[in-house]
Scaffold this motif. Structure first.
Motif, PDB file in Angstrom:
ATOM      1  N   ASP A 255      12.607  -4.821  15.954  1.00  0.00           N
ATOM      2  CA  ASP A 255      12.073  -3.577  15.428  1.00  0.00           C
ATOM      3  C   ASP A 255      11.476  -3.778  14.042  1.00  0.00           C
ATOM      4  OD1 ASP A 255      11.935  -0.597  15.895  1.00  0.00           O
ATOM      5  OD2 ASP A 255      12.901  -0.640  13.948  1.00  0.00           O
ATOM      6  N   ALA A 256      10.401  -3.040  13.756  1.00  0.00           N
ATOM      7  CA  ALA A 256       9.768  -3.141  12.445  1.00  0.00           C
ATOM      8  C   ALA A 256      10.516  -2.378  11.370  1.00  0.00           C
ATOM      9  CB  ALA A 256       8.335  -2.634  12.515  1.00  0.00           C
ATOM     10  N   GLY A 257      11.423  -1.508  11.770  1.00  0.00           N
ATOM     11  CA  GLY A 257      12.234  -0.806  10.789  1.00  0.00           C
ATOM     12  C   GLY A 257      11.609   0.433  10.213  1.00  0.00           C
ATOM     13  N   TYR A 258      10.621   1.012  10.889  1.00  0.00           N
ATOM     14  CA  TYR A 258      10.010   2.233  10.371  1.00  0.00           C
ATOM     15  C   TYR A 258      10.945   3.430  10.509  1.00  0.00           C
ATOM     16  CZ  TYR A 258       5.615  -0.355  10.248  1.00  0.00           C
ATOM     17  OH  TYR A 258       4.642  -1.275   9.986  1.00  0.00           O
ATOM     18  N   THR A 259      11.751   3.450  11.550  1.00  0.00           N
ATOM     19  CA  THR A 259      12.689   4.555  11.740  1.00  0.00           C
ATOM     20  C   THR A 259      14.011   4.040  12.276  1.00  0.00           C
ATOM     21  OG1 THR A 259      11.990   4.949  14.029  1.00  0.00           O
ATOM     22  CG2 THR A 259      10.825   6.177  12.307  1.00  0.00           C
ATOM     23  N   GLU A 260      15.065   4.672  11.872  1.00  0.00           N
ATOM     24  CA  GLU A 260      16.412   4.549  12.445  1.00  0.00           C
ATOM     25  C   GLU A 260      17.143   3.257  12.145  1.00  0.00           C
ATOM     26  OE1 GLU A 260      17.202   5.875  16.384  1.00  0.00           O
ATOM     27  OE2 GLU A 260      15.588   7.351  16.382  1.00  0.00           O
ATOM     28  N   ILE A 261      16.521   2.103  12.290  1.00  0.00           N
ATOM     29  CA  ILE A 261      17.261   0.856  12.153  1.00  0.00           C
ATOM     30  C   ILE A 261      16.554  -0.100  11.195  1.00  0.00           C
ATOM     31  CG2 ILE A 261      18.314   1.077  14.426  1.00  0.00           C
ATOM     32  CD1 ILE A 261      16.295  -0.817  15.531  1.00  0.00           C
ATOM     33  N   ALA A 262      17.279  -1.148  10.805  1.00  0.00           N
ATOM     34  CA  ALA A 262      16.772  -2.079   9.795  1.00  0.00           C
ATOM     35  C   ALA A 262      15.639  -2.933  10.349  1.00  0.00           C
ATOM     36  CB  ALA A 262      17.903  -2.982   9.328  1.00  0.00           C
ATOM     37  N   PRO A 263      14.655  -3.284   9.509  1.00  0.00           N
ATOM     38  CA  PRO A 263      13.551  -4.141   9.952  1.00  0.00           C
ATOM     39  C   PRO A 263      14.068  -5.463  10.511  1.00  0.00           C
ATOM     40  CG  PRO A 263      13.087  -3.230   7.788  1.00  0.00           C
ATOM     41  CD  PRO A 263      14.521  -2.895   8.084  1.00  0.00           C
ATOM     42  N   GLY A 264      13.448  -5.912  11.586  1.00  0.00           N
ATOM     43  CA  GLY A 264      13.806  -7.190  12.181  1.00  0.00           C
ATOM     44  C   GLY A 264      14.992  -7.139  13.123  1.00  0.00           C
TER      45      GLY A 264
END
Length: 279
Positions: A255-264
């Motif tokens: 994930d890029a981390g734009y919402t909800e969770i940390a990037p990567g």
């Protein structure tokens, strides 16, 4: 719900490259592939800058009626199948297909997905737009089978007004009980047991996982999966199994981390039988 994006590492003209097989996601999630992708993969890393390319998004709308919302797992699995159905539809693959240019432009940039919810008249207006509706399977004790409509990609800032008005948050879906063990002879999209995601986020991530598996397959495996109706399961493994899956060489969504969770954050491992044992 939320939106999402994806990254990989193969040039379709030269085969797998040696760069890390990772790609940041967008709001709902992001896809990330590991080498061995089929020659028809749309990614051309040496030719384009994905961030510089015009950005498109793949809209998905899930029907959630107040009286009988779908089960969470059914919604995730139906969203994943919807992505596959669109990717394999002749309107998206034929040289003169009505959706081909939009799908190509979407794949040339970041692979964003946005999941919104609709009910009643909102759903009827969404169904009137060009797209494909998939129906899931109601679990025992669940309200209704999931219904997800996928639309051809649109510019990031060019949503149809009927879809732009729909909510992207406030959707809480649950399963009536633990889902059954998955059929390991069919693809399984494994969710990270240590990451908590909303239903919309998880739907986009499941769609990314299905898309990664699709791009990694050769033409024969793709044809067989499509002919079977794209069977798949979405499940959450134990922490120990998750660790083995991430290290197995199967496609991994980050994930890029734009919402909800940390990037990567690793969110999904796409476990297709044809891709096992490559690591």
């Amino acid at each position: 719900m939320t939106s999402s994006d994806t990254t990989y590492g193969t040039n379709p003209d030269t085969g797998p490259d040696t760069r890390p097989h990772t790609r940041p996601g967008d709001d709902n999630g992001d896809g990330n592939g590991n080498g061995g992708r089929a020659p028809s993969s749309p990614f051309r890393h040496s030719e384009i800058d994905r961030d510089a390319a015009p950005q498109f998004v793949l809209p998905l709308v899930v029907r959630i009626e107040k009286a009988a919302p779908p089960a969470r797992t059914d919604a995730l699995e139906t969203a994943a199948r919807a992505v596959l159905v669109l990717l394999s539809d002749e309107r998206a693959t034929a040289p003169d297909g009505a959706w081909t240019e939009a799908v190509r432009s979407w794949q040339d940039a970041r692979i964003r997905k946005v999941v919104r919810r609709a009910r009643g008249a909102e759903w009827r207006r969404a169904e009137a737009l060009p797209g494909i509706t998939l129906t899931g399977r109601a679990a025992d004790g669940a309200g209704s089978a999931a219904e997800v409509r996928v639309f051809p990609p649109v510019p990031l800032d060019g949503w149809p007004k009927e879809l732009a008005k729909l909510q992207v948050s406030g959707t809480d879906l649950d399963d009536p009980g633990p889902p059954p063990a998955p059929d390991l002879t069919a693809p399984v999209l494994w969710l990270n047991p240590e990451v908590t995601m909303s239903a919309g986020k998880a739907m986009a991530q499941a769609g990314h996982g299905a898309q990664l598996a699709w791009w990694e397959l050769d033409d024969a495996a793709r044809a067989a999966w499509r002919a079977a109706g794209f069977p798949l399961s979405v499940r959450t493994p134990s922490a120990e199994r998750w660790a083995r899956l991430v290290a197995s060489g199967l496609p991994v969504v980050r994930d890029a981390g734009y919402t909800e969770i940390a990037p990567g954050s690793c969110t999904v491992v796409a476990d297709h039988p044809a891709l096992r044992g490559r690591g």
